[in-house]
Design a protein around this motif. Structure first.
Motif, mmCIF file in Angstrom:
data_model
loop_
_atom_site.group_PDB
_atom_site.id
_atom_site.type_symbol
_atom_site.label_atom_id
_atom_site.label_comp_id
_atom_site.label_asym_id
_atom_site.label_seq_id
_atom_site.Cartn_x
_atom_site.Cartn_y
_atom_site.Cartn_z
ATOM 1 N N LYS A 116 0.823 -1.219 0.000
ATOM 2 C CA LYS A 116 0.000 0.000 0.000
ATOM 3 C C LYS A 116 0.852 1.263 0.000
ATOM 4 C CE LYS A 116 -1.141 0.324 4.905
ATOM 5 N NZ LYS A 116 -2.195 0.249 5.892
ATOM 6 N N ARG A 120 0.536 4.450 -2.571
ATOM 7 C CA ARG A 120 0.484 5.864 -2.173
ATOM 8 C C ARG A 120 1.543 6.671 -2.923
ATOM 9 N NH1 ARG A 120 -1.617 8.411 2.282
ATOM 10 N NH2 ARG A 120 -1.855 6.572 3.586
ATOM 11 N N PHE A 169 -8.108 -0.928 -4.395
ATOM 12 C CA PHE A 169 -8.682 -0.160 -3.283
ATOM 13 C C PHE A 169 -7.746 0.985 -2.890
ATOM 14 C CE2 PHE A 169 -8.293 0.224 1.422
ATOM 15 C CZ PHE A 169 -9.443 0.960 1.666
ATOM 16 N N TYR A 170 -6.476 0.684 -2.684
ATOM 17 C CA TYR A 170 -5.536 1.733 -2.239
ATOM 18 C C TYR A 170 -5.389 2.825 -3.300
ATOM 19 C CZ TYR A 170 -4.333 -1.406 1.562
ATOM 20 O OH TYR A 170 -4.404 -2.219 2.664
ATOM 21 N N CYS A 172 -7.497 3.764 -5.612
ATOM 22 C CA CYS A 172 -8.719 4.597 -5.654
ATOM 23 C C CYS A 172 -8.781 5.505 -4.436
ATOM 24 C CB CYS A 172 -9.969 3.716 -5.686
ATOM 25 S SG CYS A 172 -10.194 2.852 -7.237
ATOM 26 N N LYS A 173 -8.485 4.941 -3.259
ATOM 27 C CA LYS A 173 -8.568 5.712 -2.009
ATOM 28 C C LYS A 173 -7.621 6.917 -2.045
ATOM 29 C CE LYS A 173 -7.857 5.038 2.979
ATOM 30 N NZ LYS A 173 -9.006 5.754 3.507
ATOM 31 N N TYR A 174 -6.424 6.720 -2.577
ATOM 32 C CA TYR A 174 -5.442 7.812 -2.569
ATOM 33 C C TYR A 174 -5.662 8.796 -3.726
ATOM 34 C CZ TYR A 174 -3.120 4.529 0.621
ATOM 35 O OH TYR A 174 -2.851 3.659 1.647
ATOM 36 N N LEU A 217 -18.401 1.552 -5.595
ATOM 37 C CA LEU A 217 -17.674 2.841 -5.615
ATOM 38 C C LEU A 217 -18.386 3.844 -6.521
ATOM 39 C CD1 LEU A 217 -15.164 4.198 -4.423
ATOM 40 C CD2 LEU A 217 -13.886 3.466 -6.444
#
Ligand SMILES: NC(=O)c1ccc[n+]([C@@H]2O[C@H](COP(=O)([O-])OP(=O)(O)OC[C@H]3O[C@@H](n4cnc5c(N)ncnc54)[C@H](O)[C@@H]3O)[C@@H](O)[C@H]2O)c1
Length: 296
Positions: A116, A120, A169-170, A172-174, A217
């Protein structure tokens, strides 16, 4: 075999490559810039300025479908930031040359996306290099054939999930905090999520997760004008195939249309889904799979 021989009725000549595979070592070469014409040959993709000035982060953009996306995006006016594994440096540099040929920028970064912190860093570097991310293409994947669940190593199961869905997931989240109205996310799934391919149990499970992740999402973000969609290819001639599939599977590797798809034929779906031609489409999956009818 020349690229134009790779037409209706032709399966692929089986070949053996080590993971993660190399596009420059493939014969016949996959098509990245050319799409089928009416007469069974290929013609250069015709761009129409659909992505003028857009900035795209494309994972696994060194080869196969990711490379074809970077090239068609460049033809349509977009710059890209692509990630690749260390062994794929040459393929990545070749992609960069193609993109630059069409007058756009292509930034490269080596990245093992199972971590992850690396996800980032990828987002940070892409923002620094391009100023923004309008289009996030989660496209990288790992697969390895295992016939029976009894023989599927636990480590492989976890690695496949870390690579194919946790990283999505990571990323998209960042990325989402930096996206605005009109931007979009496109995830690469697979026909296998719909047909339940038995010898790719772990991979198939992650591809099903990607379809569900896309839907949920999209429901979170469509109200903010950010669309999230999915592409579920069928058999496509890319380095993933000779580096992960047995010779017997490669011999049978073709769609109902009588051949595998070319990466360029999948990339056209990514142009559509990133452009405003698809402004009212979100949470959906497009199926460029050569004619297999699937539900959903
Ligand atoms: N080729 C097919 O027949 C086919 C069919 C359906 C779906 N797909 C999907 O298309 C997508 C692109 O694959 P492709 O067929 O173009 O093959 P490809 O080998 O060209 O691309 C796969 C990419 O995944 C990346 N990757 C693998 N492990 C990684 C890791 N740990 N960290 C970061 N990157 C990693 C590699 O850089 C590689 O470029 C994948 O999601 C694949 O599942 C392919």
């Amino acid at each position: 075999m020349s690229e134009t021989q790779f037409q209706q009725g032709h399966s692929v000549p089986p070949q053996d490559q080590n993971l993660p595979g190399s596009q420059s070592a493939m014969g016949p070469p996959p098509q990245s810039e050319y799409i089928p014409d009416w007469d069974g040959g290929y013609k250069l993709y015709q761009a129409a300025g659909k992505l003028e000035g857009r900035k795209a982060l494309i994972t696994g953009g060194d080869s196969g479908i990711g490379r074809a996306i970077a090239i068609l995006y460049a033809m349509e006016g977009a710059d890209s930031f692509i990630t690749h594994l260390p062994e794929e440096k040459k393929d990545a540099e070749d992609t960069k040359k193609f993109v630059e040929k069409y007058g756009r920028k292509c930034h490269l970064m080596e990245a093992d996306l199972t971590k992850k912190e690396v996800c980032r860093k990828v987002v940070e570097n892409a923002l620094q290099a391009m100023g923004t991310i309008n289009i996030l293409i989660n496209n990288h994947a790992f697969q390895m054939q295992v016939e029976d669940i009894k023989d599927l190593p636990e480590d492989q199961w976890e690695h496949t999930f870390n690579t194919n869905i946790h990283a999505f997931f990571y990323l998209c989240k960042y990325t989402l905090p930096h996206m605005k109205r009109g931007d979009s996310i496109i995830n690469t799934a697979s026909i296998n999520a719909y047909i339940g391919r038995p010898d790719l149990l772990d991979y198939t499970s992650t591809k099903g997760a990607i379809v569900a992740f896309t839907r949920a999402l999209s429901n979170q973000y469509i109200g903010k004008g950010i669309r999230v969609n999915c592409v579920a290819p069928g058999p496509v001639w890319t380095p993933l195939i000779p580096s992960t599939m047995s010779k017997e599977s490669q011999e049978k590797f073709q769609a109902p249309m009588g051949r595998p798809s070319q990466p360029s034929e999948i990339a056209t779906c990514f142009v559509f889904l990133a452009s405003m031609d698809s402004a009212s489409i979100s949470g959906q999956t497009i199926h460029p799979n050569g004619g297999t009818v699937v539900g959903g």
